[in-house]
Write an enzyme that holds these catalytic residues in place. Structure first.
Site, PDB file in Angstrom:
ATOM      1  N   HIS A 212       0.747   5.249   1.120  1.00  0.00           N
ATOM      2  CA  HIS A 212       0.043   6.261   1.902  1.00  0.00           C
ATOM      3  C   HIS A 212       0.137   7.578   1.129  1.00  0.00           C
ATOM      4  CE1 HIS A 212       0.170   4.062   5.883  1.00  0.00           C
ATOM      5  NE2 HIS A 212       1.186   3.462   5.285  1.00  0.00           N
TER       6      HIS A 212
ATOM      7  N   HIS B 234       0.833  -1.206   0.000  1.00  0.00           N
ATOM      8  CA  HIS B 234       0.000   0.000   0.000  1.00  0.00           C
ATOM      9  C   HIS B 234       0.863   1.249   0.000  1.00  0.00           C
ATOM     10  CE1 HIS B 234       0.685  -1.292   4.179  1.00  0.00           C
ATOM     11  NE2 HIS B 234       0.695  -0.013   4.509  1.00  0.00           N
TER      12      HIS B 234
HETATM   13  P1  5GP Z   1       1.640   0.449   7.445  1.00  0.00           P
HETATM   14  O1  5GP Z   1       2.295   0.748   8.759  1.00  0.00           O
HETATM   15  O2  5GP Z   1       1.467  -1.042   7.217  1.00  0.00           O
HETATM   16  O3  5GP Z   1       2.329   1.130   6.293  1.00  0.00           O
HETATM   17  O4  5GP Z   1       0.216   1.126   7.513  1.00  0.00           O
HETATM   18  C1  5GP Z   1      -0.985   0.430   7.627  1.00  0.00           C
HETATM   19  C2  5GP Z   1      -2.107   1.457   7.641  1.00  0.00           C
HETATM   20  O5  5GP Z   1      -3.329   0.765   7.457  1.00  0.00           O
HETATM   21  C3  5GP Z   1      -2.210   2.238   8.942  1.00  0.00           C
HETATM   22  O6  5GP Z   1      -2.088   3.628   8.662  1.00  0.00           O
HETATM   23  C4  5GP Z   1      -3.590   1.863   9.479  1.00  0.00           C
HETATM   24  O7  5GP Z   1      -4.252   2.953  10.077  1.00  0.00           O
HETATM   25  C5  5GP Z   1      -4.327   1.389   8.234  1.00  0.00           C
HETATM   26  N1  5GP Z   1      -5.337   0.369   8.509  1.00  0.00           N
HETATM   27  C6  5GP Z   1      -5.169  -0.754   9.243  1.00  0.00           C
HETATM   28  N2  5GP Z   1      -6.309  -1.472   9.271  1.00  0.00           N
HETATM   29  C7  5GP Z   1      -7.218  -0.790   8.521  1.00  0.00           C
HETATM   30  C8  5GP Z   1      -8.590  -1.023   8.180  1.00  0.00           C
HETATM   31  O8  5GP Z   1      -9.210  -2.019   8.569  1.00  0.00           O
HETATM   32  N3  5GP Z   1      -9.207  -0.086   7.401  1.00  0.00           N
HETATM   33  C9  5GP Z   1      -8.551   1.017   6.936  1.00  0.00           C
HETATM   34  N4  5GP Z   1      -9.245   1.875   6.171  1.00  0.00           N
HETATM   35  N5  5GP Z   1      -7.260   1.277   7.236  1.00  0.00           N
HETATM   36  C10 5GP Z   1      -6.601   0.390   8.016  1.00  0.00           C
END
Ligand code: 5GP
Ligand code: ZN
Length: 135
Positions: free
Chosen positions: A99, A97
């Site tokens: 951001h 993903h």
């Molecule tokens: P990472 O640290 O893996 O780059 O970021 C994961 C992101 O996914 C976090 O910013 C978190 O808030 C978001 N996230 C985790 N679970 C969910 C979910 O069930 N729905 C949505 N919309 N975002 C999520």
């Protein structure tokens, strides 16, 4: 089927606030935004990290990231684009993903505020990384 939160968002098993969708990717609001409009863009096929994605799929996914960046640059005048690969890099959800984080004057977000240091081994590092990129 992967036991993956983002795959469950793709199937509709977990509800989300979708803002964009095309054949290979979707964009939706982060459930815990670091700023208003914090958006995630994910490929429809499950890959844990960018390094595992075939180049053709990566390139079409990048077209969607570009589309969302252009849209959010109309929402605020600045955005940060972040992408974490692996636990050591802070990746919590093991489905690729990006951001897209809208920025506003004086918002105080500490994104990209790192401390630089002198590395006496730059030449050695260059050799190692160069050879890895030849593989
Ligand atoms: P990472 O640290 O893996 O780059 O970021 C994961 C992101 O996914 C976090 O910013 C978190 O808030 C978001 N996230 C985790 N679970 C969910 C979910 O069930 N729905 C949505 N919309 N975002 C999520
Ligand atoms: Zn997944």
């Amino acid at each position: 089927m992967h036991n993956c939160i983002f795959c469950k968002i793709l199937t509709g098993e977990i509800p989300t606030l979708k803002v964009y969708e095309d054949t290979h990717a979707i964009a939706f609001l982060d459930v815990n935004p670091v700023s208003k409009g914090h958006t995630l863009v994910i490929p429809k096929t499950h890959y844990e990290t960018l390094s595992l994605m075939p180049e053709t799929e990566f390139l079409s996914y990048m077209a969607t990231v570009h589309k969302v960046v252009k849209g959010l640059m109309k929402y605020t005048d600045g955005v940060n684009v972040l992408q974490n690969n692996g636990k050591d890099a802070g990746q919590l959800v093991p489905h690729v993903h990006f951001h897209i984080i809208p920025r506003r004057p004086g918002d105080g977000l500490k994104i990209g505020e790192w401390h630089v240091h002198h590395d006496p081994d730059l030449d050695k590092v260059q050799m190692v990384i160069k050879s890895l990129l030849k593989e």
